[in-house]
Design an enzyme around this catalytic site. Structure first.
Site, short mmCIF file in Angstrom:
data_model
loop_
_atom_site.label_atom_id
_atom_site.label_comp_id
_atom_site.label_asym_id
_atom_site.label_seq_id
_atom_site.Cartn_x
_atom_site.Cartn_y
_atom_site.Cartn_z
N HIS A 1 0.85 -1.14 0.13
CA HIS A 1 -0.02 -0.13 0.04
C HIS A 1 0.92 1.33 -0.03
O HIS A 1 1.71 1.56 1.11
CB HIS A 1 -0.89 0.05 1.17
N TYR B 1 3.44 -1.21 4.75
CA TYR B 1 4.15 -2.62 5.41
C TYR B 1 3.15 -3.75 5.01
O TYR B 1 3.04 -4.44 5.95
CB TYR B 1 4.57 -2.15 6.79
N HIS B 2 2.42 -3.72 4.20
CA HIS B 2 1.14 -4.71 4.10
C HIS B 2 1.50 -5.37 2.75
O HIS B 2 1.03 -5.49 1.69
CB HIS B 2 -0.18 -4.16 3.74
N PHE B 3 2.76 -6.28 2.83
CA PHE B 3 3.29 -6.98 1.66
C PHE B 3 2.56 -8.24 1.38
O PHE B 3 2.55 -8.78 2.36
CB PHE B 3 4.81 -7.04 1.92
#
Length: 620
Positions: free
Chosen positions: A351, A553-555
């Site tokens: 994101h 940090y939404h990998f």
């Protein structure tokens, strides 16, 4: 007297945990890197040094939220043996349960400390034009260092997964697994049927809420954005944040799912164990165990039933490739024997986000102006009693709405998330906030430093449905090398235009009376490189976004879930690696597209659902 002693202990260990070490050039190391406080004060998971057996029924690699949930649920059967291997160490509850210091925790070795490649259209005001990619390690993974925000996403996310070749993943089918994990205490929405009460994971409202949070919800209602439970039936609108906290304290995955079951003798937990390879039966595609390094010694352990990779979107993909499962040409480049040709690591989403917009609030009566005024004996005592600003992660409320660039036609499927914080990096009298975001000193001095000792706040503007897609690759066949990231934010202009629309939405919301009553005005100082542009113009916000880029940090996507007919899929709908036997991936890397939520919440659900599937497939 007892309370005073506890306050002093908290203060001392907080200080030593985040105290910078002189002479360190990277500015990202503290005394916590050199002294293992967890060995003295870490969570007690029972047998801290189990005698490792040669054989277990299940070997789980990675103790993030998904892997921990699977370990908990599989070990419910006393006849099943489970080994959980974690590269990091146990957390320190005295320190890491304090929500208000999560910025500092990212500067310890509980974080892998990844960064992006040098960006071309983003992160321009950050050190080396690289964004931080924080990724937690330790018993709890990123739930040790994250912002504790619990966001399940939109019901349409899961229905889309289900309709694109992943049966069993519709919203109605995954909702029970969200509920199974939760022990919720969400005041306004406890009885709406969308919150569990009997799970291990505490989910609650913030115990500290500034007047800004109330103003946000009231202002959104004035422009047609309703007050909703964003983890309930519909997400579109505004709401107060829900956290993975218990009475104002961080509740990591380890604390929630491991500590209560420490008496189980059939679950062995081994920390500081670096798994270097999945082992396969000779001449076959059947996993038989793993090889790991610990205390400079290599150990092989066998899995009688399954090897389960839960090392996160980066770790699981990296380990598959090191083990010979991945893109054939890439593995051959590194002289790795190819076991099975699969598109591991070829899909990567995140994101994109922005630090801003920022606002001042001249009429806000709040003595907690900055980090120096927050870290007082009074606030530490309040925290000990379960209240006060240290019991907050600084994030307070959410807004979800759509832009004209939303990729899905459904009007209730938002693509923008605004997170309202009651603070900003300029509030921090230490270096921790600047270093957390990797803000360049020149950028910080020009833009954020003037806000010190002023009452100001900001939004984080996140784009949930990014069109950007990247990849990760191996740097070498050395298992201790970090992976190589190929990801450029705002490479697709539609992402940047959607972010600009979101930032202007934040300006419109704060122009409403509830904010005006607090003396709220846009902060019109311009970041370096944007000085020549008209404030609040589209051109200005494009420049602001490129300069002060943030990330979610939404990998996801590196081990993408999909049918065998999908040339980009790595695992099937039961999370079994395509073409392999006795090998699964159970973490957020399986999420097929950029989600409308935060991945830690997804990870708990994935772990719960995977545990049931593993039990079914192994007739238990």
């Amino acid at each position: 007297m007892f309370c005073l002693i506890k306050v002093l202990i908290y203060a001392v260990f907080l200080w030593f945990s985040v105290l910078p070490v002189k002479g360190q050039n990277d500015g990202n190391r503290t005394l916590g890197n050199f002294f293992d406080f967890s060995s003295l004060f870490g969570l007690d998971y029972g047998d801290r040094e189990p005698e490792v057996q040669e054989n277990y029924d299940f070997v789980i690699v990675g103790a993030g939220p998904a892997g921990i949930v699977v370990a908990n649920r599989l070990s419910e059967n006393p006849d099943v043996t489970v080994l959980l291997l974690e590269i990091g160490k146990a957390e320190i509850p005295m320190l890491q349960q304090i929500p208000g210091i999560f910025f500092a925790q990212a500067a310890t070795d509980y974080n892998f400390g990844y960064t992006t490649e040098r960006q071309k259209q983003a992160c321009l005001g950050l050190v080396d034009q690289k964004c931080a990619w924080h990724q937690g390690r330790g018993l709890g993974g990123s739930t040790i260092i994250n912002n504790m925000l619990y966001v399940r996403g939109n019901r349409r996310d899961f229905d889309y997964w289900n309709s694109t070749g992943n049966p069993g993943w519709s919203y109605d089918e995954v909702l029970p697994y969200f509920l199974k994990s939760e022990n919720a205490n969400v005041k306004d929405f406890d009885d709406n049927g969308y919150h569990g009460k009997n799970g291990y994971l505490s989910v609650e409202d913030a115990v500290y809420r500034s007047p800004l949070a109330e103003a946000l919800v009231e202002s959104c209602e004035k422009i047609g954005l309703p007050y909703v439970d964003y983890n309930g039936k519909e997400q579109y609108g505004s709401s107060f944040a829900q956290f993975t906290m218990e009475k104002g304290r961080r509740r990591s995955a380890g604390a929630a799912f491991l500590n209560p079951i420490k008496q189980r003798k059939n679950l062995h937990i081994l920390t500081n164990a670096w798994v270097t390879k999945v082992l396969f039966k000779e001449g076959s595609k059947e996993a038989e165990g793993v090889l790991f390094s610990r205390n400079k010694r290599m150990t092989k352990v066998n899995a009688n039933r399954e090897v389960i990779l839960s090392a996160g979107a980066f770790g699981s993909a990296k380990l598959l490739m090191l083990s010979g499962v991945g893109p054939k040409a890439h593995l051959q480049e590194h002289d790795i024997d190819v076991i099975h040709d699969l598109p591991v690591g070829e899909t990567l989403y995140d994101h994109p986000a922005v630090l801003g917009p920022v606002f001042t609030a001249s009429k806000l009566k709040d003595k907690n102006k900055n980090s120096n005024t927050m870290l007082t004996a009074e606030n530490i005592l309040k925290y000990m009693l379960g209240s006060g600003p240290l019991a907050s992660s600084f994030s307070e409320s959410f807004v979800y709405f759509r832009t004209p660039f939303a990729p899905y036609p459904d009007p209730k499927w938002p693509d923008i998330e605004l997170i309202q914080l009651f603070t900003n990096p300029g509030d921090d009298g230490t270096e921790s906030g600047r270093k957390y975001f990797r803000i360049h000193k020149k950028t910080y001095k020009k833009y954020f430093a003037p806000l010190y000792n002023k009452r100001a706040f900001m939004f984080l503007t996140l784009l949930m449905h990014s069109t950007n897609k990247g990849s990760i690759r191996l740097k070498s066949k050395n298992p201790y090398d970090h992976p190589v990231f190929n990801y450029q934010y705002f490479e697709d202009e539609r992402d940047l235009e959607a972010i600009v629309h979101g930032m202007k939405g934040a300006v419109a919301i704060t122009s409403q009376k509830p904010f005006q009553d607090l003396g709220v005005k846009p902060y019109t100082t311009k970041p370096p490189g944007c000085e020549h542009l008209e404030f609040n113009s589209d051109e200005y916000w494009r420049c602001h976004a490129k300069t002060l880029t943030y990330v979610g940090y939404h990998f996801v996507g590196t081990c993408k879930m999909g049918p065998s007919t999908d040339p980009t899929a790595v695992v099937d709908h039961r999370l079994r690696v395509h073409g392999m036997r006795r090998l699964r991936v159970v973490d957020v890397g399986i999420i097929p597209v950029s989600p409308t939520g935060h991945t830690s919440a997804y990870a708990y659900m994935i772990g719960e659902k995977a545990a049931d599937m593993i039990k079914e497939d192994n007739h238990r």
